[in-house]
Write a protein that holds these residues in place. Sequence first.
Motif, PDB file in Angstrom:
ATOM      1  N   VAL A  37       1.037  -0.989   0.099  1.00  0.00           N
ATOM      2  CA  VAL A  37      -0.054  -0.165   0.012  1.00  0.00           C
ATOM      3  C   VAL A  37       0.944   0.712   0.211  1.00  0.00           C
ATOM      4  N   ASP A  38       1.153   1.835  -0.662  1.00  0.00           N
ATOM      5  CA  ASP A  38       1.316   3.770  -1.092  1.00  0.00           C
ATOM      6  C   ASP A  38       0.150   4.743  -0.489  1.00  0.00           C
ATOM      7  N   VAL A  39       0.514   5.756  -0.175  1.00  0.00           N
ATOM      8  CA  VAL A  39       0.047   7.012   0.060  1.00  0.00           C
ATOM      9  C   VAL A  39       0.294   7.618  -1.227  1.00  0.00           C
ATOM     10  N   ARG A  40      -0.451   8.318  -2.062  1.00  0.00           N
ATOM     11  CA  ARG A  40      -0.117   9.553  -3.142  1.00  0.00           C
ATOM     12  C   ARG A  40       0.272  10.284  -2.972  1.00  0.00           C
ATOM     13  N   ASN A  41       1.088  11.184  -3.872  1.00  0.00           N
ATOM     14  CA  ASN A  41       2.005  12.575  -3.989  1.00  0.00           C
ATOM     15  C   ASN A  41       2.179  12.990  -1.947  1.00  0.00           C
ATOM     16  N   PHE A  42       2.923  11.416  -1.824  1.00  0.00           N
ATOM     17  CA  PHE A  42       3.846  11.541  -0.302  1.00  0.00           C
ATOM     18  C   PHE A  42       4.471  13.285  -0.113  1.00  0.00           C
ATOM     19  N   THR A  43       5.944  13.118  -0.805  1.00  0.00           N
ATOM     20  CA  THR A  43       6.675  14.220  -0.762  1.00  0.00           C
ATOM     21  C   THR A  43       6.424  14.595  -1.216  1.00  0.00           C
ATOM     22  N   MET A  44       5.462  15.518  -2.787  1.00  0.00           N
ATOM     23  CA  MET A  44       4.926  16.484  -2.295  1.00  0.00           C
ATOM     24  C   MET A  44       4.301  17.597  -1.167  1.00  0.00           C
ATOM     25  N   HIS A  45       3.514  16.336  -1.120  1.00  0.00           N
ATOM     26  CA  HIS A  45       2.809  17.058   0.066  1.00  0.00           C
ATOM     27  C   HIS A  45       3.290  17.877   1.561  1.00  0.00           C
ATOM     28  N   SER A  46       4.419  16.721   1.513  1.00  0.00           N
ATOM     29  CA  SER A  46       4.991  16.747   2.688  1.00  0.00           C
ATOM     30  C   SER A  46       6.178  17.965   2.811  1.00  0.00           C
ATOM     31  N   SER A  47       6.368  18.132   1.645  1.00  0.00           N
ATOM     32  CA  SER A  47       6.868  19.544   1.443  1.00  0.00           C
ATOM     33  C   SER A  47       6.157  20.763   1.649  1.00  0.00           C
ATOM     34  N   GLN A  48       4.830  20.729   1.778  1.00  0.00           N
ATOM     35  CA  GLN A  48       3.877  21.651   1.850  1.00  0.00           C
ATOM     36  C   GLN A  48       3.363  22.148   3.727  1.00  0.00           C
ATOM     37  N   GLN A  49       3.182  20.787   4.220  1.00  0.00           N
ATOM     38  CA  GLN A  49       2.331  20.707   5.436  1.00  0.00           C
ATOM     39  C   GLN A  49       4.359  20.703   6.625  1.00  0.00           C
TER      40      GLN A  49
ATOM     41  N   ASP B 167     -13.696  13.981   4.415  1.00  0.00           N
ATOM     42  CA  ASP B 167     -14.266  15.103   4.475  1.00  0.00           C
ATOM     43  C   ASP B 167     -13.096  15.208   6.267  1.00  0.00           C
ATOM     44  N   ARG B 168     -12.582  13.720   7.095  1.00  0.00           N
ATOM     45  CA  ARG B 168     -11.785  13.778   7.793  1.00  0.00           C
ATOM     46  C   ARG B 168     -10.373  13.838   7.654  1.00  0.00           C
ATOM     47  N   PHE B 169      -9.817  14.188   6.269  1.00  0.00           N
ATOM     48  CA  PHE B 169      -7.912  14.528   5.800  1.00  0.00           C
ATOM     49  C   PHE B 169      -8.650  15.459   5.490  1.00  0.00           C
ATOM     50  N   ILE B 170      -9.641  16.176   4.875  1.00  0.00           N
ATOM     51  CA  ILE B 170      -9.297  17.515   4.570  1.00  0.00           C
ATOM     52  C   ILE B 170      -9.136  18.403   5.909  1.00  0.00           C
ATOM     53  N   ASP B 171     -10.163  17.810   7.142  1.00  0.00           N
ATOM     54  CA  ASP B 171      -9.205  18.290   8.512  1.00  0.00           C
ATOM     55  C   ASP B 171      -8.024  18.295   8.772  1.00  0.00           C
ATOM     56  N   LEU B 172      -7.329  17.316   8.560  1.00  0.00           N
ATOM     57  CA  LEU B 172      -5.774  17.076   8.475  1.00  0.00           C
ATOM     58  C   LEU B 172      -5.178  17.956   7.966  1.00  0.00           C
ATOM     59  N   HIS B 173      -5.717  18.907   6.902  1.00  0.00           N
ATOM     60  CA  HIS B 173      -5.339  19.271   5.929  1.00  0.00           C
ATOM     61  C   HIS B 173      -4.141  18.534   4.410  1.00  0.00           C
ATOM     62  N   TRP B 174      -5.374  17.508   4.637  1.00  0.00           N
ATOM     63  CA  TRP B 174      -4.335  16.751   3.891  1.00  0.00           C
ATOM     64  C   TRP B 174      -5.757  16.748   2.232  1.00  0.00           C
ATOM     65  N   PRO B 175      -6.387  17.212   1.271  1.00  0.00           N
ATOM     66  CA  PRO B 175      -7.501  16.960   0.915  1.00  0.00           C
ATOM     67  C   PRO B 175      -6.656  16.485  -0.474  1.00  0.00           C
ATOM     68  N   GLY B 176      -7.666  15.128  -1.151  1.00  0.00           N
ATOM     69  CA  GLY B 176      -7.572  14.345  -1.960  1.00  0.00           C
ATOM     70  C   GLY B 176      -6.168  13.078  -1.814  1.00  0.00           C
ATOM     71  N   PHE B 177      -6.640  12.883  -0.794  1.00  0.00           N
ATOM     72  CA  PHE B 177      -5.576  11.618  -0.094  1.00  0.00           C
ATOM     73  C   PHE B 177      -5.670  10.537  -0.333  1.00  0.00           C
ATOM     74  N   ALA B 178      -5.329  10.199  -1.708  1.00  0.00           N
ATOM     75  CA  ALA B 178      -5.405   8.719  -2.140  1.00  0.00           C
ATOM     76  C   ALA B 178      -4.965   7.905  -1.620  1.00  0.00           C
ATOM     77  N   ILE B 179      -4.542   6.873  -1.981  1.00  0.00           N
ATOM     78  CA  ILE B 179      -3.698   5.298  -1.785  1.00  0.00           C
ATOM     79  C   ILE B 179      -3.705   4.429  -3.411  1.00  0.00           C
ATOM     80  N   GLY B 180      -2.636   3.552  -3.828  1.00  0.00           N
ATOM     81  CA  GLY B 180      -2.506   2.710  -4.705  1.00  0.00           C
ATOM     82  C   GLY B 180      -2.456   1.378  -3.545  1.00  0.00           C
ATOM     83  N   ILE B 181      -3.234   0.272  -4.053  1.00  0.00           N
ATOM     84  CA  ILE B 181      -2.417  -1.227  -3.157  1.00  0.00           C
ATOM     85  C   ILE B 181      -2.141  -2.446  -4.186  1.00  0.00           C
ATOM     86  N   GLY B 182      -1.555  -3.035  -4.568  1.00  0.00           N
ATOM     87  CA  GLY B 182      -1.380  -3.795  -5.242  1.00  0.00           C
ATOM     88  C   GLY B 182      -0.472  -5.390  -4.850  1.00  0.00           C
TER      89      GLY B 182
END
Length: 528
Positions: A345-357, A425-440
């Motif tokens: 399981v991988d969280v999408r756009n983690f690198t970009m988001h972590s640089s902004q928050q 909505d919960r992830f929006i409250d945690l300042h991570w809108p568009g929280f998404a994952i990929g599963i293989g």
Amino acid sequence: MNRISDAVTPRPRSWSFAQRHALILVLLSPVLANLVGSLFNILYNQTQVQPLLTERQMDRFFEVVKWFNLVVYPIAIACFVVPVTRLRPIHRRLINGDPVDRDELSSAQRLIINLPWWFLIVAAIGWLICIPVFPLALIALGEPVFGEVITHLITSFLIASLIAVTQSFFAVELTIQKTLFPVFFQSDSPASVPGARPLSITHRGLLWSFTAVVCPVVSLLLIVLVPDAAHRAPLFAIAVAVVAIAFGFATSWMLGRLVVRPIRTLKLASQRIADGHLNTHVPLQHADEFGLLIESFNRMAGGLRERERLQQTFGRHVGQEAAKQILQQGDAGGGREQSVSIMFVDVRNFTMHSSQQPPHEIVAALNTFFGAAVERIEGRGGMVNKFLGDGLMAIFGVGTEAERHADQAVAAAIDLQSFVVDHADRFIDLHWPGFAIGIGINSGKAIVGSIGSPRRQEYTAMGDTVNVAARVESLTKTLTQPILITASTRSLLTQPFTLHPQSPQNVKGKAVPIELFAVESSVSTANR
């Protein structure tokens, strides 16, 4: 003065009346048995011996009785009282919670365990010394003494001592165990005191047989065999039988307290342990083999509690199922090949988001997702093997229901994707809108077990199946699908999941493109 370095400080606690006045109760415990023995001796002499004595012999008889009461018996009582009074200062300090020197405490513990034996010796000497003294005192007058008188005297003292001494031993032992053991053995076991000589279970059984069976029978036989004893006072013979039987029952009751009770308690405690109540503790204190058995039982229960605590603590780091496998595996280590399903399981756009928050917001959002992921993966029978920064690896097929690992892995993936969508909505409250994952997910043979050096190991899975699962998770970005599974996983499915074939994809390490299927996460037929 106590040596502070060797001092034992008792735990503060409330004491019962019996424990506070234990020394007095120990001194009083043999009184009843000896009073009954003395009463029997007096009645026997009045009915059987005195009618056969002359006036001078009667005077001599009572003179010896007087000197016994004034000299011998007080000495015997003092021999019993003095060791008990030696315990008083230590007993007071323990009751008050004051420090006690370790050597003093050990000496007192040894004395307490050996005290019943000391009383047995003192009481036996006090009673049996009468056998030569009284006949010799009568013979010393120079008057003829009937042979019946000597026989009656020996009989009276033998029966009285049989009644008094053995009953007193059990009474003293039981009183010490109930009143002194809790005070003097607050952190030690009575069964582990060096130099102590407790009565063993085998010897206790022999002493019980002697007291409850031999003594009554011998008492009656002596009455019957002594010439004219039963005819001269038939009611007295009946009284002897009643007293002997009553004391036999008393001995059986005391033996039950000393033997049957610990057996029953250990049985109930074992049943509670078997039912999963690992906080079970047997509070009984014994100096004999039962003490060792109780001590071993409590250590076993403590070990089980520690093992459970270790597994729970360990499981928080490696997963509950992995913790069970590691503990079952013990020091054997190594791994074995088995059929499993591997999920990445991988969280999408983690690198970009972590640089902004800020870091604490990133950690809060990840912990929210990872907490839900662990709950859902373990709820489907899998184990979260490791966290990979912004992702995780999970293994299905280790432990119970291993044959359904493909169904479990896909169902868990749908659960994870549904959680992300349902809690947007919960992830929006945690300042991570568009929280998404990929599963293989990929299924096949893998080496599963504790792998690493003898000093540091990791419970994980290795092999081509694991590598392909990681590559498949990466392809979720390329194919813009949240959940992808391989053809090998699809072939093992038994549940009606909705799958969409994808174009074959090349992956590193594979000469032939692999078949992939996208899982429709909105399907509600993914049953557990």
